[in-house]
Design a protein around this motif. Structure first.
Motif, mmCIF file in Angstrom:
data_model
loop_
_atom_site.group_PDB
_atom_site.id
_atom_site.type_symbol
_atom_site.label_atom_id
_atom_site.label_comp_id
_atom_site.label_asym_id
_atom_site.label_seq_id
_atom_site.Cartn_x
_atom_site.Cartn_y
_atom_site.Cartn_z
ATOM 1 N N ARG A 56 0.831 -1.205 0.000
ATOM 2 C CA ARG A 56 0.000 0.000 0.000
ATOM 3 C C ARG A 56 0.869 1.260 0.000
ATOM 4 N N THR A 57 1.892 1.282 0.843
ATOM 5 C CA THR A 57 2.787 2.438 0.910
ATOM 6 C C THR A 57 3.507 2.658 -0.407
ATOM 7 N N ALA A 58 4.011 1.578 -0.997
ATOM 8 C CA ALA A 58 4.739 1.689 -2.266
ATOM 9 C C ALA A 58 3.825 2.189 -3.381
ATOM 10 N N LEU A 59 2.617 1.664 -3.450
ATOM 11 C CA LEU A 59 1.702 2.070 -4.515
ATOM 12 C C LEU A 59 1.212 3.509 -4.343
ATOM 13 N N THR A 75 -1.932 6.471 -14.523
ATOM 14 C CA THR A 75 -1.186 6.682 -13.277
ATOM 15 C C THR A 75 -1.107 5.380 -12.486
ATOM 16 N N LEU A 76 -2.223 4.688 -12.409
ATOM 17 C CA LEU A 76 -2.231 3.401 -11.696
ATOM 18 C C LEU A 76 -1.315 2.394 -12.379
ATOM 19 N N PHE A 77 -1.409 2.294 -13.690
ATOM 20 C CA PHE A 77 -0.544 1.357 -14.398
ATOM 21 C C PHE A 77 0.922 1.717 -14.180
ATOM 22 N N TRP A 78 1.231 3.004 -14.165
ATOM 23 C CA TRP A 78 2.596 3.471 -13.892
ATOM 24 C C TRP A 78 3.035 3.013 -12.495
ATOM 25 N N SER A 79 2.146 3.165 -11.525
ATOM 26 C CA SER A 79 2.492 2.775 -10.150
ATOM 27 C C SER A 79 2.632 1.257 -10.018
ATOM 28 N N PHE A 80 1.786 0.503 -10.699
ATOM 29 C CA PHE A 80 1.897 -0.961 -10.649
ATOM 30 C C PHE A 80 3.223 -1.418 -11.260
#
Length: 182
Positions: A56-59, A75-80
């Motif tokens: 959770r912290t990393a994402l 943005t989500l795909f970038w974070s994943f």
């Protein structure tokens, strides 16, 4: 100590089954008291969900750091993508963990609750970027579904690798969304 307890728990879950493994047995395997176990984990199932806070912290940090021009789903795909090394480095633990959760209904239920909580954290992180409530919720739920699909497929069969699985899944998600608009 947490790592040793987690390793002992996984070994015992495999040897005896989840239901027949106790916190006392996990502690004994490591050579500590049951009280020591409970200082680290509230119950035996939480051994399996120990990495959830790190994830959770990393994402959420990756969402905050994502390039500003990206839309919510991108943005989500970038974070994943950014946490791929974390997942790859933990595959040796995640693969048997996934198999255990899949065959143990109470653990599967807990996994769903943890995934829902993680999705809510992603919604909040997107809102902090200025994404409207509905868009943030839809993006987080869609993104988590795609991410979960890619990771589970990779855990069940390591080829192709996680990076390729993520890219294929993200591309297919974008294609499905685009089709819906026509």
């Amino acid at each position: 100590m947490r790592v040793r307890l987690r390793q002992a728990a996984m070994a015992l879950f495999e040897e005896r089954g989840y239901e027949r493994t106790t916190a006392a047995a996990i502690a004994a395997r490591v050579g500590v008291t049951e009280r020591t176990f409970f200082r680290h984990f509230p119950d035996k199932r939480e051994v399996l969900f120990d990495g959830e806070a790190v994830l959770r912290t990393a994402l959420t940090a990756a969402i905050a750091e994502a390039p500003g021009a990206l839309g919510p789903l991108a943005t989500l795909f970038w974070s994943f993508r950014s946490i791929r090394p974390l997942l790859e480095n933990n595959r040796h633990y995640s693969e048997p963990r996934h198999a255990l959760i899949a065959r143990t209904p109470p653990l599967y239920e807990r996994e769903l609750a943890k995934t829902a909580a993680l999705t809510d954290a992603l919604v909040d992180a997107l809102r902090l970027r200025g994404v409207a409530d509905l868009r943030a919720a839809l993006a987080a739920r869609t993104g988590m579904a795609a991410f979960g699909h890619a990771v589970i497929a990779w855990l069940e069969d390591p080829e192709p690798g996680l990076g390729e699985r993520l890219e294929r899944t993200f591309a297919e998600t974008v294609a499905l969304v685009a089709e819906a608009g026509h």
